[in-house]
Structures are given as C-alpha cells and as structure tokens.
Write an enzyme that holds these catalytic residues in place. Structure first.
Site, mmCIF file in Angstrom:
data_model
loop_
_atom_site.group_PDB
_atom_site.id
_atom_site.type_symbol
_atom_site.label_atom_id
_atom_site.label_comp_id
_atom_site.label_asym_id
_atom_site.label_seq_id
_atom_site.Cartn_x
_atom_site.Cartn_y
_atom_site.Cartn_z
ATOM 1 N N TYR A 1 -7.392 -12.781 5.309
ATOM 2 C CA TYR A 1 -7.635 -11.351 5.501
ATOM 3 C C TYR A 1 -8.646 -11.071 6.611
ATOM 4 O O TYR A 1 -8.409 -11.430 7.752
ATOM 5 C CB TYR A 1 -8.099 -10.816 4.140
ATOM 6 N N ASP B 1 -5.449 4.198 8.597
ATOM 7 C CA ASP B 1 -4.075 3.816 8.954
ATOM 8 C C ASP B 1 -3.323 5.060 9.428
ATOM 9 O O ASP B 1 -2.601 5.062 10.426
ATOM 10 C CB ASP B 1 -3.307 3.257 7.739
ATOM 11 N N GLU C 1 0.577 -7.423 8.667
ATOM 12 C CA GLU C 1 -0.763 -6.836 8.549
ATOM 13 C C GLU C 1 -1.756 -7.556 9.472
ATOM 14 O O GLU C 1 -2.544 -6.946 10.170
ATOM 15 C CB GLU C 1 -1.215 -6.950 7.080
ATOM 16 N N ASP D 1 -12.354 -5.219 4.448
ATOM 17 C CA ASP D 1 -12.735 -5.441 3.056
ATOM 18 C C ASP D 1 -13.523 -6.712 2.742
ATOM 19 O O ASP D 1 -14.585 -6.661 2.154
ATOM 20 C CB ASP D 1 -11.476 -5.426 2.179
ATOM 21 N N GLY E 1 -13.219 -0.688 6.033
ATOM 22 C CA GLY E 1 -11.855 -1.036 6.424
ATOM 23 C C GLY E 1 -11.678 -2.550 6.565
ATOM 24 O O GLY E 1 -10.568 -3.039 6.662
ATOM 25 N N TYR F 1 0.051 0.118 -7.196
ATOM 26 C CA TYR F 1 -1.151 -0.185 -6.420
ATOM 27 C C TYR F 1 -2.361 -0.130 -7.338
ATOM 28 O O TYR F 1 -2.526 0.809 -8.118
ATOM 29 C CB TYR F 1 -1.361 0.795 -5.249
ATOM 30 N N TYR G 1 0.842 -1.219 0.000
ATOM 31 C CA TYR G 1 0.000 0.000 0.000
ATOM 32 C C TYR G 1 0.871 1.261 0.000
ATOM 33 O O TYR G 1 1.028 1.908 1.051
ATOM 34 C CB TYR G 1 -0.892 0.026 1.247
HETATM 35 C C1 2M8 Z 1 -6.931 -2.787 3.204
HETATM 36 O O1 2M8 Z 1 -7.729 -2.177 2.201
HETATM 37 C C2 2M8 Z 1 -7.237 -1.754 0.915
HETATM 38 C C3 2M8 Z 1 -8.355 -0.997 0.223
HETATM 39 O O2 2M8 Z 1 -8.653 0.166 0.953
HETATM 40 C C4 2M8 Z 1 -6.783 -2.868 0.014
HETATM 41 O O3 2M8 Z 1 -6.928 -4.048 0.355
HETATM 42 O O4 2M8 Z 1 -6.259 -2.551 -1.065
HETATM 43 C C5 2M8 Z 1 -7.770 -2.843 4.496
HETATM 44 O O5 2M8 Z 1 -7.176 -3.702 5.445
HETATM 45 C C6 2M8 Z 1 -7.950 -1.452 5.083
HETATM 46 O O6 2M8 Z 1 -8.591 -1.502 6.325
HETATM 47 C C7 2M8 Z 1 -6.614 -0.728 5.232
HETATM 48 O O7 2M8 Z 1 -6.837 0.596 5.621
HETATM 49 C C8 2M8 Z 1 -5.804 -0.756 3.920
HETATM 50 C C9 2M8 Z 1 -4.388 -0.209 4.095
HETATM 51 O O8 2M8 Z 1 -3.759 -0.838 5.187
HETATM 52 O O9 2M8 Z 1 -5.709 -2.094 3.420
#
Ligand code: 2M8
Length: 441
Positions: A364, A42, A408, A175, A173, A87, A35
């Site tokens: 997840y 976050d 994570e 997903d 959050g 991304y 990310y």
């Molecule tokens: C995850 O979400 C993102 C989309 O927003 C992804 O999977 O691409 C989730 O765990 C979310 O809660 C978190 O804020 C984000 C970045 O850590 O990843």
C-alpha cells in the site's frame, strides 16, 4: 495518427469507459469493488478529468460530494451511497447520522481528506468548453469551498502555528505510510469496535493492505472522534493522534491559491483566502524544512517533534510557488532516491525510498508507485522547469497502466498492478496526463 498517438487514444478511451462504468448515476464510486462509495480526493481527481469534455458530469461529481458537507464547513472523506454496501467501516461505525452539524442525507464519515477541490474547480473553469456555464457553476459552489477552507484553517490549527493538522491517518489519504508508525504506537487498540470484519481483505491481498494492528488503531481513533461528535474543539483536545502533514498542507496552500483565482473570476473578495495562503506557505517553509534530510518533514503536534521518516510526500513542496531556489535544488536531488525502473525501462517514483527500513514494495502506501503522488510531483517538476522529467514520469505511469490496467498502485520493481482493480482515480489521472500534452507512448 502515429502509432503512439493511436495507443494513447486507445488508453484514454479505456479510461473514459472505466469512469462511466464506475458512475452510479450521480457520482463516481472510487471503485466498484474495494471502495463502492464516493471518496473526497478521488472524486476531485475524477471531476478534474471529467472537465475535459464532460463538463456537466464534472459539475455533478462535485455537487454530489459537497451535498455531504457539514454545517461547520467540514467536507467528509466519504459520502456513502445508499443501501448496504460491502465496505468497512460503513455509516453505522461512523455514527454521524443524528449529529446536528451533519446533513440528514446523505450519510457521511466524520473525517476529512486532502483538500484538492478548489484545484479541481479551477481546472473546470479553465477547461470547461461552455465558459458561461463553468463560471455560473463556480459562483454557486464558491461559498461551500470557501467554508471548507475556513474549517481547515480555523478548526484544524492551534495557536502558534498556521499549519493545519490531521487527526487520523485516513485523513492524509496515505493510510499506512510509515509517517504514522510512531504516532500510532501511542494509540490504544479499538475497544467498542471489537470483532469486526474487514471487507477490504475479501477484495485485495492482505499483503497489499494495512495490517490488523493498524486497523485496530484506525478504529480506535474513529471511536475517540465519534465519542466527541467530531466537534473540532473537543476532537483537538481528545485525539491521541495529531500530525501536521506536509502533503496535506502543501495541497491546501495550492488550493488556497486556486481559490483566490476563482474568487477573482466570480467577483468574491479574495482577501481572507490570500491571507490564509500566505500564512500557510510561510509556515510550511519555516516549520517543516529539514536541511539535513534535504526534504520537508511532518510535525507530531502532541510530542512537538519532527517525524524523521523519508517518504515521497516530503518532496511535494516542489509544487509551491514561493519555494526558495536552493531548496528546490535539494528537493530535486532527494527525488533521485525515489526513482525506480519497474520492469526495467519505465521511470517511476516509489512512495518510500527503496532500501530504507520501512520500504515494502507491495504494502500500500509503504513503497508502491501511486498515481496521485506521481501527478502532484509531475506538476511540481514542471513548475521548477523540469518538464522533461515530468513527462518521463507521466509516460512511466501510463506505461504501467497500459501493461496491467487501472490498478490502485504498482510494484516499484516489477510494475505489477496491486491493491484494488479498476480504480476511478487511476483512470482520471491517466486522462489528465494524456490530455496534458504529447506524452510518449
Ligand atoms: C484508501 O483509503 C480508504 C480509507 O479512506 C481505505 O483504505 O479504506 C486510500 O488510498 C485513500 O487515499 C483513498 O482515497 C481511498 C479510496 O481510493 O482508499
């Protein structure tokens, strides 16, 4: 220093170092690989951790995030870093660049995430060493945070309920939580965004991520919202996914309370926020409590039905000050279903009850131990006089991190780190827990 103290100090130093490594000069990437942008909740976690000793950077973190706020108050879930980044879905998929409500720069997504920003700001006000500076910063940021809460209360609710709703699983959050399974069945797969390449699968194991079926629905929902320019009234009418989520509403109620406290400190009128907070808390208790389950449940707005799926998020009203005592007892009993002992001796909370039909220990948000949920529940437990249990859960999470790193999420049985490595919010939550009070090593 005791051996325990030394090991906690060493872990804290590693967490601080990771947050520095993930800092891009202006804000903190959620992670350098999976990310590489700034994520809303976050980032609020990171700001909270930075307020312990790095006040200026904590301010920078929130300032950077709020630079992405839209004119209607919406705070997007991603503030994109400039330049091409690995991304998906990136800015070109969100298509927000030319929208009148969106800032010209930075580029952002068009949806939200749980609103824990006022809570982070309150934390900064309480923890910032330079109090004068902290007050001045809070006074500057207050109007933006107020506009964010106004957007949620006014644009994300419908007549008949004070609860706010989400229009995409990413907004929760959590997903791929089983909470969304039934609602996603009604979403057709993406049309325009066919043949996309999922960058997440190049960094994390496919078995630890959402499925392609789910991604097709995630992108389909982005298409629907993009089509109406993310305009709230049109989105409300068009979306095939609208859910009142327990965690989102609980965190908003909590953040409303924090915003009231900030208003008092910066000399703003707290009354509108007080009214939102009271109405929202009442609605959570009236519309989401499920006595048979001993838990709170989501409401699917489009069917009017309760989502009868057990997840840890259903116990998070433990955080709410006005929780009736008998419900607190029931929630504490329900929490027992989520307790796990990864690797044998550490205590932790699985995100979905082990043994339940949708439980999956690696995928997840469908079973693994999540730092963010642990943080929320530990705070909730303290408010219910369960400080010892809170401390054991924090020690459990820190033990998992100490063993395998700032992952994570963690396997609820083996304790193995999963998903993305070197995650900023895992490090931030570790700092937060280590600074909270004496946590056993
Ligand atoms: C995850 O979400 C993102 C989309 O927003 C992804 O999977 O691409 C989730 O765990 C979310 O809660 C978190 O804020 C984000 C970045 O850590 O990843």
């Amino acid at each position: 220093m005791t051996a325990e103290g030394a090991s906690n100090a060493a872990l804290r130093a590693r967490a601080v170092e990771l947050l520095r490594a993930n800092w891009n000069g202006r804000s903190t990437r959620a992670s350098r690989t999976l990310y590489p942008h700034q994520w809303s909740w976050d980032s609020a976690c990171v700001a909270r951790a930075l307020s312990h000793g790095e006040q200026e950077r904590a301010e920078g973190e929130l300032t950077s995030l709020f630079a992405g706020q839209w004119a209607n108050g919406m705070l997007p879930h991603i503030r994109f870093a400039p330049g091409p980044m690995p991304y998906f879905p990136g800015p070109e998929i969100w298509g927000t660049a030319s929208l009148p409500e969106a800032p010209i720069t930075p580029l952002t997504s068009g949806i939200v995430q749980p609103p824990i920003h006022a809570s982070a700001l309150r934390h900064l006000l309480e923890r910032g060493e330079d109090q004068e500076r902290a007050c001045a910063f809070a006074a500057r940021l207050y109007p933006a945070v107020l506009a964010w809460h106004r957007y949620l209360h006014e644009e994300r609710s419908r007549p008949g309920s004070e609860l706010v709703e989400i229009w995409h699983p990413w907004e929760s959050g959590m997903d791929n939580s089983p909470l969304w399974d039934a609602a996603l069945e009604r979403v057709p797969p993406a049309r325009a965004t066919a043949g996309y390449r999922r960058t997440d699968l190049e960094v994390a194991g496919a078995e630890e991520r959402p499925t392609d079926w789910q991604y097709d629905r995630y992108l389909s929902l982005v298409e629907v919202l993009r089509e109406v320019g993310y305009e709230p009234a049109r989105s409300r009418a068009a979306t095939p996914f609208a859910v009142r989520d327990v965690l989102f509403n609980v965190l908003l109620a909590e953040a409303d309370r924090d915003l009231v406290a900030i208003a008092a400190l910066v000399g703003a009128d707290p009354r509108p926020v007080l009214a939102w907070a009271a109405g929202l808390e009442e609605a959570i208790h009236a519309e989401m409590w499920a006595p048979a389950a001993g838990s709170y449940e989501n409401v699917d707005v489009l069917t009017g039905e309760r989502v009868e799926v057990a997840t840890l998020a259903g116990t998070t009203p433990l955080l709410l000050a006005g929780l009736p005592g008998d419900r607190a007892e029931r929630l504490l009993a329900t929490l027992g279903r989520f307790q796990v002992r990864p690797g044998g001796e550490l205590l932790a909370l699985a995100s979905v009850p082990p043994g339940s039909p949708s439980f999956d220990p690696v995928r997840y948000w469908r079973g693994p131990v999540w730092p963010m949920l642990t943080l929320v529940l530990a705070e909730g437990l303290r408010r219910r006089g369960q400080g010892e249990l809170a401390l054991r859960l924090e020690a459990g999470l820190l033990g998992l991190i100490r063993r395998s790193g700032f992952w994570e999420h963690f396997h609820p049985e083996t304790g193995q780190g999963q998903g993305g490595a070197d995650m900023s919010w895992t490090a931030a939550i570790a700092v937060e827990m280590l600074d909270h009070e004496a946590v056993p090593a």
